[in-house]
Scaffold this motif. Structure first.
Motif, PDB file in Angstrom:
ATOM      1  N   ALA A 129       0.825  -1.217   0.000  1.00 62.84           N
ATOM      2  CA  ALA A 129       0.000   0.000   0.000  1.00 62.84           C
ATOM      3  C   ALA A 129       0.855   1.261   0.000  1.00 62.84           C
ATOM      4  O   ALA A 129       2.002   1.261   0.456  1.00 62.84           O
ATOM      5  CB  ALA A 129      -0.920  -0.018   1.218  1.00 62.84           C
ATOM      6  N   ASP A 170      -4.579   4.233  -2.755  1.00 64.06           N
ATOM      7  CA  ASP A 170      -4.809   2.936  -3.393  1.00 64.06           C
ATOM      8  C   ASP A 170      -6.299   2.672  -3.533  1.00 64.06           C
ATOM      9  O   ASP A 170      -6.802   2.499  -4.640  1.00 64.06           O
ATOM     10  CB  ASP A 170      -4.178   1.809  -2.552  1.00 64.06           C
ATOM     11  CG  ASP A 170      -2.662   1.916  -2.464  1.00 64.06           C
ATOM     12  OD1 ASP A 170      -2.026   1.853  -3.526  1.00 64.06           O
ATOM     13  OD2 ASP A 170      -2.134   2.051  -1.352  1.00 64.06           O
ATOM     14  N   ASP A 205      -3.991   6.382  -6.961  1.00 62.02           N
ATOM     15  CA  ASP A 205      -2.701   5.883  -7.447  1.00 62.02           C
ATOM     16  C   ASP A 205      -2.856   5.325  -8.875  1.00 62.02           C
ATOM     17  O   ASP A 205      -2.043   5.628  -9.756  1.00 62.02           O
ATOM     18  CB  ASP A 205      -2.199   4.791  -6.483  1.00 62.02           C
ATOM     19  CG  ASP A 205      -0.913   4.145  -6.961  1.00 62.02           C
ATOM     20  OD1 ASP A 205       0.135   4.814  -6.913  1.00 62.02           O
ATOM     21  OD2 ASP A 205      -0.964   2.981  -7.396  1.00 62.02           O
ATOM     22  N   LYS A 241      -1.198   6.754 -12.594  1.00 61.78           N
ATOM     23  CA  LYS A 241      -0.497   5.921 -13.581  1.00 61.78           C
ATOM     24  C   LYS A 241      -1.231   5.937 -14.921  1.00 61.78           C
ATOM     25  O   LYS A 241      -0.597   6.016 -15.984  1.00 61.78           O
ATOM     26  CB  LYS A 241      -0.368   4.488 -13.035  1.00 61.78           C
ATOM     27  CG  LYS A 241       0.492   4.414 -11.759  1.00 61.78           C
ATOM     28  CD  LYS A 241       0.320   3.078 -11.051  1.00 61.78           C
ATOM     29  CE  LYS A 241       1.145   2.994  -9.782  1.00 61.78           C
ATOM     30  NZ  LYS A 241       0.800   1.830  -8.956  1.00 61.78           N
ATOM     31  N   GLY A 246       4.044  -5.098  -9.772  1.00 62.69           N
ATOM     32  CA  GLY A 246       3.854  -3.655  -9.889  1.00 62.69           C
ATOM     33  C   GLY A 246       4.359  -2.886  -8.686  1.00 62.69           C
ATOM     34  O   GLY A 246       4.222  -1.656  -8.627  1.00 62.69           O
TER      35      GLY A 246
END
Ligand code: HSE
Length: 436
Positions: free
Chosen positions: A189, A196, A201, A205, A300
């Motif tokens: 996290a 998250d 987040d 991306k 990731g």
């Protein structure tokens, strides 16, 4: 050959991993880069931790600003995170003519345009492979590997924490809060876990991928962001009965009138490879005109997977530092004067299919009223499921999957359905992507 001197900012999970992998694979990395890559100085507020990790192999300091001012440092690796001090450090490093490698997706999603402009002016690189999907080289794939293509859409599981939570909720029927605590314990996290679970987040991306995929400026403020906190276990179960899995997807899609940019829980056909990406793993599916669909899968998050991306950027910097600054790979893939002003569409204009769950009185004509409202909005039904009502309950759940329509048509229909006397409470609405 003269080494590349690195100033490392932050020796937390990713910083520690970067230091370790650089040391362990120093020889291989130097063979690839054409010269050694050496950490000259590392900054961390926790000097005891810094001492333990670096073990006398480089200078350490508590003062990150001293690193960006250090004349020996060629490349600053920013692994502090956030928009605060990290922004000042990156700006100062660029101002001082140093290349920057960063894993900071939040910083770039919010301030990337300004940072890249400053870097272009100074003729330095800002590399950020580690900012999206950790160890998966998705930035390089989009920016270089797929450079021949017109990219149509990108859909990714780009937040390990939420994927872990959704997997555990489905597999073990565990409650949300318990699984979140476990994800935090495992170190997936963000410092602030709302980034998250609220999809922020992933939106950082997705925003970076949209810019690189379509050659548009970075526009995080235009992204539609919906996390997993309102998702109910019953919908995970119904989706499964209909042959779907629910994933938090970051989606960006080129349309004739603009670009969709959205993060939300999404039903995905269970037979798709991406639907079977479980736990904290990430995956990004890219649809492009020449190559077709390509899928990138891997870790990731975590120390060494993210370090792998950081060091790949360092190798790129080492290889290209000496080349003509005007002919480096552009930060956002397209030449800066060739960016399109293609707008990011408001979510009302996004086109997707829907999963609708409604609780209704179990009596004649209810379904007819509901399907009439959908038909009035030109929404076509793809599949339907009705839970068998419990004895004497008098109400039942109906689940409807629609074909693709505009979000605003779905919104209007949902309001109409909620206004029906036989419909109890709100309609639960999730988006569905066939990803064909
Ligand atoms: N919190 C992120 C995740 C870590 O869960 O994927 C890497 O960005």
């Amino acid at each position: 050959m003269k080494p590349v001197h690195v100033g490392l900012l932050g020796l937390g999970t990713v910083g520690g991993g970067t230091f370790t992998v650089l040391a362990r694979n120093a020889e291989e990395i130097a063979r690839r880069a054409g010269r050694p890559i050496r950490v000259s100085v590392a900054a961390d507020t926790n000097l005891a931790r810094a001492r333990e990790i670096t073990n006398g192999a480089c200078r350490i300091t508590e003062d990150a600003f001293a690193v960006v001012e250090d004349p020996e440092v060629d490349v600053v690796v920013e692994l502090i995170g956030g928009y605060g001090i990290a922004r000042d450090l990156v700006r100062q490093a660029i101002e001082n003519g140093k290349h920057v490698v960063t894993a900071n997706k939040a910083l770039l999603a919010v301030h990337g345009n300004e940072i890249f402009a400053a870097a272009r002016e100074k003729g330095v690189t800002v590399a950020f492979e580690a900012a999206v999907a950790g160890g998966i080289p998705i930035i390089k794939a989009l920016r270089e590997g797929l450079a021949a293509n017109r990219i149509e859409w990108v859909a990714g599981i780009i937040n390990g924490t939420t994927n872990f939570i959704l997997s555990e909720m489905r597999d073990k029927a565990l409650p949300f809060a318990d699984v979140l605590a476990e994800a935090q314990r495992l170190g997936y996290a963000e410092a602030d876990p709302t980034f998250d679970i609220e999809g922020i987040d992933a939106a950082h991306k997705a925003t970076l991928m949209a810019a690189i995929a379509f050659g548009i400026p970075i526009q995080f403020d235009k992204a539609y962001v919906e996390g997993i906190t309102k998702l109910e276990a019953v919908d995970i179960k119904y989706a499964e009965q209909l042959g779907y899995r629910i994933k938090l997807l970051g989606i960006t899609r080129r349309r004739a009138d603009g670009v969709e940019l959205r993060v939300h829980p999404t039903l995905v056909p269970a037979r798709r490879l991406i639907a079977n990406v479980e736990g904290a793993m990430n995956a990004v599916l890219v649809k492009a005109d020449a190559v077709g669909a390509t899928l990138y899968y891997g870790k990731g998050a975590g120390a060494e997977p993210t370090a792998s991306a950081v060091i790949a950027d360092l190798v790129d910097v080492a290889r290209t530092a000496a080349t003509d600054p005007h002919n480096r790979v552009p930060h956002l893939a397209f030449q800066p004067d060739q960016l399109h002003d293609l707008s990011v569409l408001p979510i009302a204009e996004a086109r997707t299919s829907f999963y609708l769950r409604l609780t209704v009185e179990d009596k004649p004509g209810v379904l007819a009223d509901i399907t009439r409202i959908l038909a009035d909005q030109e929404i076509s039904i793809d599949a339907m499921l009705q839970r068998e009502p419990n004895e004497g309950e008098g109400e039942t759940d109906i689940i409807i999957l629609t074909h693709e329509c505009r979000e605003k048509q779905a919104e209007t229909a949902i309001h109409g359905i909620e206004a029906l006397a036989a419909v109890r409470g709100n309609v639960i609405r999730l988006r569905l992507e066939s990803l064909q």
